[in-house]
Design an enzyme around this catalytic site. Structure first.
Site, PDB file in Angstrom:
ATOM      1  N   TYR A   1      -9.136  -8.817  -3.736  1.00  9.27           N
ATOM      2  CA  TYR A   1      -7.984  -8.219  -4.410  1.00  9.27           C
ATOM      3  C   TYR A   1      -8.317  -7.824  -5.850  1.00  9.27           C
ATOM      4  O   TYR A   1      -8.725  -8.665  -6.654  1.00  9.27           O
ATOM      5  CB  TYR A   1      -6.787  -9.170  -4.409  1.00  9.27           C
ATOM      6  CG  TYR A   1      -6.349  -9.653  -3.049  1.00  9.27           C
ATOM      7  CD1 TYR A   1      -6.643  -8.935  -1.883  1.00  9.27           C
ATOM      8  CD2 TYR A   1      -5.640 -10.838  -2.912  1.00  9.27           C
ATOM      9  CE1 TYR A   1      -6.242  -9.382  -0.636  1.00  9.27           C
ATOM     10  CE2 TYR A   1      -5.221 -11.299  -1.668  1.00  9.27           C
ATOM     11  CZ  TYR A   1      -5.536 -10.566  -0.538  1.00  9.27           C
ATOM     12  OH  TYR A   1      -5.128 -11.033   0.691  1.00  9.27           O
TER      13      TYR A   1
ATOM     14  N   GLY B   1       3.340 -10.969   6.393  1.00  7.20           N
ATOM     15  CA  GLY B   1       4.065  -9.863   7.014  1.00  7.20           C
ATOM     16  C   GLY B   1       5.385 -10.235   7.639  1.00  7.20           C
ATOM     17  O   GLY B   1       5.850  -9.537   8.550  1.00  7.20           O
TER      18      GLY B   1
ATOM     19  N   GLY C   1       9.005  -4.597   5.082  1.00 10.96           N
ATOM     20  CA  GLY C   1      10.375  -4.365   4.631  1.00 10.96           C
ATOM     21  C   GLY C   1      11.283  -3.768   5.683  1.00 10.96           C
ATOM     22  O   GLY C   1      12.489  -3.608   5.458  1.00 10.96           O
ATOM     23  N   LEU C   2      10.735  -3.469   6.871  1.00  8.67           N
ATOM     24  CA  LEU C   2      11.516  -2.807   7.922  1.00  8.67           C
ATOM     25  C   LEU C   2      12.633  -3.700   8.454  1.00  8.67           C
ATOM     26  O   LEU C   2      13.648  -3.205   8.947  1.00  8.67           O
ATOM     27  CB  LEU C   2      10.601  -2.382   9.074  1.00  8.67           C
ATOM     28  CG  LEU C   2       9.544  -1.322   8.732  1.00  8.67           C
ATOM     29  CD1 LEU C   2       8.599  -1.114   9.907  1.00  8.67           C
ATOM     30  CD2 LEU C   2      10.219  -0.004   8.356  1.00  8.67           C
ATOM     31  N   LEU C   3      12.450  -5.014   8.372  1.00  7.65           N
ATOM     32  CA  LEU C   3      13.477  -5.933   8.853  1.00  7.65           C
ATOM     33  C   LEU C   3      14.475  -6.290   7.753  1.00  7.65           C
ATOM     34  O   LEU C   3      15.468  -6.972   8.013  1.00  7.65           O
ATOM     35  CB  LEU C   3      12.840  -7.215   9.385  1.00  7.65           C
ATOM     36  CG  LEU C   3      12.001  -7.081  10.647  1.00  7.65           C
ATOM     37  CD1 LEU C   3      11.309  -8.398  10.958  1.00  7.65           C
ATOM     38  CD2 LEU C   3      12.862  -6.636  11.828  1.00  7.65           C
TER      39      LEU C   3
END
Length: 298
Positions: free
Chosen positions: A51, A198, A203-205
């Protein structure tokens, strides 16, 4: 905050933990965020040498140097940056791991790493050599425990059989239930902790517009988000429901949430203090989303 034992080790980590990958470049701002997390009960902080080309480890080391013995620091190894900075190559060799750990220790400003994880893995790797490296580092006291970070069932099986890993980090959410097929039960049976990433599914949920994801259509993703919202009702947030779904499985020790802002941290703290979902709620969520399985690396 609930704390769970990390595999067979004597390390206990918070049920909701801090994924550091998205932290910015401002060390002072990062330290403030990290210390707020610690003050609210989060004690497990996950980074990797990959990272920001090591800067992520550096910011974590700066933040916690004064209270090093009070936090659990995890980092990862195996991705070697090319000398020209154009990208990285996979390198799980013993010689590289023994070299890379020294750089991580220096950046983290510590003489030991609580959990050192292989950042990937394939069946073509020199697995015995990789394990030897981790065992040597453990014997030397440079790491307390080691684990892997893999979604591949065939790789997971090999490390379960051949090593003393205490954990495996893997992607797992309501929209990615692939670990439920075999991996979660296998790891649980062998007292190996699952650390998830995840949980929000990009962020879809939680709050992002629906789109195609894995083998799910946009409409299927929308229905999954609606199911999460339905379970949340007016008394819980969608973030609580999404993460509590993951934490429901007994194999899961901690949900590692990517945190970059104070708002995201407050969401994580709220999730940590939320009540578990009931069996009826879990069943409702599972009925709303068809299970999928891994197509490769089985």
């Amino acid at each position: 905050m609930k704390y769970n034992q990390l595999g067979k080790s004597d390390i206990k980590i918070s049920e909701v933990s801090f994924g550091c990958m998205s932290l910015g470049e401002d060390h002072e701002a990062n330290a403030k965020l990290l210390h707020t997390a610690f003050d609210n009960g989060i004690n497990y902080f996950d980074t990797a040498d990959l990272y920001q080309k090591g800067e992520n480890e550096l910011t974590l080391g700066k933040a916690f140097k004064a209270i090093r013995d009070k936090v659990v620091i995890a980092t990862k190894v195996g991705n070697q940056w090319r000398s020209d900075g154009s990208g990285w190559n996979w390198n799980p060799s013993k010689s590289y791991i023994l070299q890379a750990v020294e750089e991580s220790l220096k950046r983290l400003q510590t003489d030991y790493i609580d959990l050192y994880q292989l950042h990937g893995g394939t069946l073509d790797d020199p697995i015995e050599e990789t394990i030897e490296a981790f065992e040597q580092l453990k014997h030397q006291g440079k790491i307390r425990q080691y684990g892997i970070s893999s979604i591949r069932p065939n790789v997971i099986r090999e490390y379960v059989k051949r090593s003393n890993i205490v954990s495996n980090m893997m992607q797992y959410s309501l929209l990615d239930r692939r670990p439920e097929e075999t991996s979660l039960d296998l790891l649980q049976e062998n007292n190996i902790s699952v650390l998830t990433r995840g949980s929000y599914t990009q962020g879809l949920l939680v709050n992002k517009p629906p789109k195609q994801y894995l083998t799910f259509s946009e409409d299927e993703v929308r229905k999954a988000a609606e199911a999460v919202q339905s379970v949340a009702g007016t008394s819980r947030t969608t973030a609580e429901v999404a993460v509590r779904y993951v934490l429901h499985h007994r194999a899961v020790t901690s949900s590692v949430l990517g945190i970059r802002t104070s708002e995201q941290l407050q969401d994580a703290i709220q999730v940590a203090n939320a009540k578990p979902l009931s069996e009826d709620e879990i069943d409702a969520l599972r009925r709303a989303v068809r299970p999928i399985v891994y197509e490769q690396h089985r």
